[in-house]
Design a protein around this motif. Structure first.
Motif, mmCIF file in Angstrom:
data_model
loop_
_atom_site.group_PDB
_atom_site.id
_atom_site.type_symbol
_atom_site.label_atom_id
_atom_site.label_comp_id
_atom_site.label_asym_id
_atom_site.label_seq_id
_atom_site.Cartn_x
_atom_site.Cartn_y
_atom_site.Cartn_z
ATOM 1 N N PHE A 8 0.659 -1.126 -0.014
ATOM 2 C CA PHE A 8 0.121 -0.042 0.466
ATOM 3 C C PHE A 8 0.868 1.285 0.032
ATOM 4 N N ALA A 9 0.421 2.272 -0.767
ATOM 5 C CA ALA A 9 0.756 3.762 -0.809
ATOM 6 C C ALA A 9 0.036 4.560 -0.095
ATOM 7 N N TYR A 10 0.361 5.553 0.757
ATOM 8 C CA TYR A 10 -0.467 6.529 1.386
ATOM 9 C C TYR A 10 -0.514 7.541 0.343
ATOM 10 N N PRO A 11 -1.688 7.976 -0.241
ATOM 11 C CA PRO A 11 -1.747 9.097 -0.991
ATOM 12 C C PRO A 11 -1.285 10.281 -0.395
ATOM 13 N N TYR A 12 -0.329 11.077 -1.221
ATOM 14 C CA TYR A 12 0.236 12.282 -0.659
ATOM 15 C C TYR A 12 1.217 11.875 0.491
ATOM 16 N N GLY A 13 1.468 10.802 0.591
ATOM 17 C CA GLY A 13 2.460 10.230 1.846
ATOM 18 C C GLY A 13 1.647 10.592 3.061
ATOM 19 N N TYR A 49 -0.521 10.149 6.470
ATOM 20 C CA TYR A 49 -1.003 9.195 7.402
ATOM 21 C C TYR A 49 -1.045 9.709 8.854
ATOM 22 N N SER A 50 -1.905 9.015 9.766
ATOM 23 C CA SER A 50 -1.858 9.072 10.902
ATOM 24 C C SER A 50 -1.889 7.855 11.663
ATOM 25 N N LEU A 51 -1.886 7.786 12.954
ATOM 26 C CA LEU A 51 -2.002 6.581 13.694
ATOM 27 C C LEU A 51 -3.626 5.676 13.335
ATOM 28 N N ASP A 110 -5.573 -3.272 9.558
ATOM 29 C CA ASP A 110 -6.706 -4.021 9.776
ATOM 30 C C ASP A 110 -7.088 -4.470 8.272
ATOM 31 N N ALA A 111 -6.912 -3.817 7.204
ATOM 32 C CA ALA A 111 -7.282 -4.237 5.897
ATOM 33 C C ALA A 111 -6.436 -5.252 5.245
ATOM 34 N N GLY A 112 -5.243 -5.674 6.091
ATOM 35 C CA GLY A 112 -4.440 -7.032 5.851
ATOM 36 C C GLY A 112 -3.211 -6.464 4.878
ATOM 37 N N PHE A 113 -2.926 -5.398 4.793
ATOM 38 C CA PHE A 113 -1.583 -5.077 4.003
ATOM 39 C C PHE A 113 -0.459 -5.443 4.671
ATOM 40 N N ASN A 114 0.562 -6.101 3.962
ATOM 41 C CA ASN A 114 1.782 -6.532 4.612
ATOM 42 C C ASN A 114 2.761 -5.212 4.927
ATOM 43 N N ALA A 115 2.782 -4.045 3.998
ATOM 44 C CA ALA A 115 3.638 -2.855 4.135
ATOM 45 C C ALA A 115 2.966 -1.868 3.423
ATOM 46 N N ALA A 116 3.374 -0.525 3.858
ATOM 47 C CA ALA A 116 2.916 0.705 3.544
ATOM 48 C C ALA A 116 3.847 1.772 3.285
ATOM 49 N N PHE A 117 3.829 2.517 2.399
ATOM 50 C CA PHE A 117 4.712 3.573 2.216
ATOM 51 C C PHE A 117 4.210 4.944 2.315
ATOM 52 N N GLY A 118 5.182 5.657 2.909
ATOM 53 C CA GLY A 118 4.806 7.294 2.771
ATOM 54 C C GLY A 118 5.658 7.991 1.571
ATOM 55 N N GLN A 119 5.779 9.074 1.622
ATOM 56 C CA GLN A 119 6.744 10.035 0.776
ATOM 57 C C GLN A 119 7.691 10.827 1.463
ATOM 58 N N LEU A 142 6.612 2.935 5.822
ATOM 59 C CA LEU A 142 8.208 2.865 5.126
ATOM 60 C C LEU A 142 8.624 4.258 4.432
ATOM 61 N N PRO A 143 9.736 4.703 4.366
ATOM 62 C CA PRO A 143 10.080 5.807 3.460
ATOM 63 C C PRO A 143 10.398 5.496 2.058
ATOM 64 N N ARG A 144 10.105 6.584 1.216
ATOM 65 C CA ARG A 144 10.717 6.604 -0.280
ATOM 66 C C ARG A 144 11.646 7.790 -0.515
ATOM 67 N N PHE A 145 12.315 7.762 -1.393
ATOM 68 C CA PHE A 145 12.949 9.020 -2.061
ATOM 69 C C PHE A 145 12.258 9.197 -3.340
ATOM 70 N N ALA A 146 11.382 10.636 -3.290
ATOM 71 C CA ALA A 146 10.660 11.109 -4.413
ATOM 72 C C ALA A 146 11.744 11.686 -5.348
ATOM 73 N N LEU A 147 11.400 11.554 -6.705
ATOM 74 C CA LEU A 147 12.288 11.735 -7.737
ATOM 75 C C LEU A 147 11.208 12.517 -8.808
ATOM 76 N N ASN A 148 11.801 13.879 -9.142
ATOM 77 C CA ASN A 148 11.076 14.439 -10.271
ATOM 78 C C ASN A 148 12.039 15.280 -11.140
ATOM 79 N N GLU A 149 11.443 16.484 -11.844
ATOM 80 C CA GLU A 149 12.406 17.127 -12.735
ATOM 81 C C GLU A 149 13.242 17.821 -11.864
ATOM 82 N N ARG A 150 13.015 18.419 -10.821
ATOM 83 C CA ARG A 150 13.635 19.230 -10.041
ATOM 84 C C ARG A 150 14.750 18.540 -8.905
ATOM 85 N N TYR A 151 14.268 17.393 -8.600
ATOM 86 C CA TYR A 151 14.996 16.486 -7.656
ATOM 87 C C TYR A 151 15.459 15.163 -8.521
#
Length: 344
Positions: free
Chosen positions: A191-196, A198-200, A208-217, A231-240
């Motif tokens: 799962f990936a949280y939209p816009y990164g 999330y809250s507790l 509870d929905a059964g996902f094994n892992a989820a990622f922010g931004q 879990l974290p991720r490194f965002a990549l775009n034109e500027r970065y």
């Protein structure tokens, strides 16, 4: 072997070595096993520089990842290793792409396939069902899945999840999971949280929905012992997305921390009293630097391995970040980031 056990063994062996050779300093601590997860959205869509990567930049990234030192692995394989304590090779990388834009199918998929590089695509099912212009179709997503691409979820409607109550969260997740089963014959485990965001409570709904892992931004390196649902991720775009920054993040090392406060990234107190405890494996925290998106470099206070980040001003409404880095071996950087959400 789990990280805590490895760390204890390393400390014991170091003590034995120092007793046997009192003039010798302690050996370098064992590196925490981790992986860099990269995140893309659009490819060659020049009207969206904050979410798109130029094709020439992306091709540079792929050429870099073809080098022998990188090990680009399927994300489910990395998650399994992180959960079981199985060591990951140095320079382990995962590629993720959010939102299922048509440019993924037209530009990214052919290049990744030709390079033999696995990746994960996170999909919000509602926009696919509505056949919105500029997005992939279910047939195209099936083609990617049949070609070995891992498909993950990004809810049904891609909402700001921290604004929803628990009933609405459960409905978003259940409805999207049903559509995945209907179209792809299975529901996603990732799962990936939209816009990164999330809250507790959001995290609990995803668990509870059964996902094994989820990622922010939020930036950082995923490592064993980290919460698999934040879990974290490194965002990549034109500027970065320049090749120098790409090499910086793909060579990043974990900055293992514990006892992070505040526990909930959806802020009630603003500015937050942000702090964490650095793992002793990284050594003295004096070389640590932390930067807040709202004010730049921050003032740090220390109590042994405990670090308190003192902010001068409140975060504005919406998303804000703090990134903390410190030098590691071989001119590489350790990296830990977090994203906060201030209610609008």
């Amino acid at each position: 072997m789990p990280r805590k056990i490895r760390t204890a063994i390393t400390a014991a062996l170091t003590l034995v070595a120092c007793l046997a050779n009192p003039m010798d300093g302690p050996a370098a601590a064992e590196e925490v096993s981790g992986a860099v997860v990269t995140m893309y959205h659009r490819f060659g869509e020049n009207d969206y520089p904050s979410t798109s990567i130029r094709i020439a930049q992306f091709e540079e990234h792929l050429e870099e990842l073809k080098k022998e030192r990188y090990k680009v692995r399927p994300l489910p394989e990395i998650i399994e290793a992180l959960k079981t304590g199985k060591p990951l090779a140095d320079h382990t990388i995962a590629i993720t792409i959010d939102d299922a834009y048509l440019s993924v199918y037209e530009h990214a998929w052919p290049r990744l396939k030709a390079a033999g590089l696995p990746f994960t695509l996170f999909v919000a099912t509602g926009v696919i069902d509505r056949k919105v212009q500029g997005y992939m179709s279910w047939d195209q997503i099936r083609e990617l899945k049949d070609g070995g691409v891992t498909i993950g979820s990004q809810t049904k409607s891609h909402p700001h999840m921290t604004t929803l109550d628990r009933q609405a969260l459960d409905r978003e997740l259940a409805d999207s999971n049903q559509r995945f089963v209907e179209e792809l014959k299975e529901r996603p485990a990732l799962f990936a949280y939209p816009y990164g965001e999330y809250s507790l409570m959001v995290r609990k709904a995803v668990a509870d929905a059964g996902f094994n892992a989820a990622f922010g931004q939020h930036s950082g390196v995923a490592y064993d012992g980290m919460d698999p649902l934040t879990l974290p991720r490194f965002a990549l775009n034109e500027r970065y997305g320049g090749i120098d920054r790409f090499r910086l993040v793909t060579n990043a090392l974990p900055l293992p921390v514990s006892d992070v406060l505040p526990k909930d990234p959806l802020l009630g107190e603003n500015p937050p009293a942000f702090g964490f405890t650095l793992d002793s494996s990284v050594g003295n925290p004096g070389s640590l630097s932390c930067f807040a998106s709202s004010e730049g470099e921050t003032h740090l206070e220390y109590l042994e391995q405990r670090v308190e980040v003192r902010l001068k001003q409140a975060f504005p409404p919406g998303r804000s970040r703090i990134n903390c880095t410190m030098p590691g071996p071989d001119n590489r950087w350790r990296w830990f980031g977090t994203q906060f959400v201030v209610p609008r």
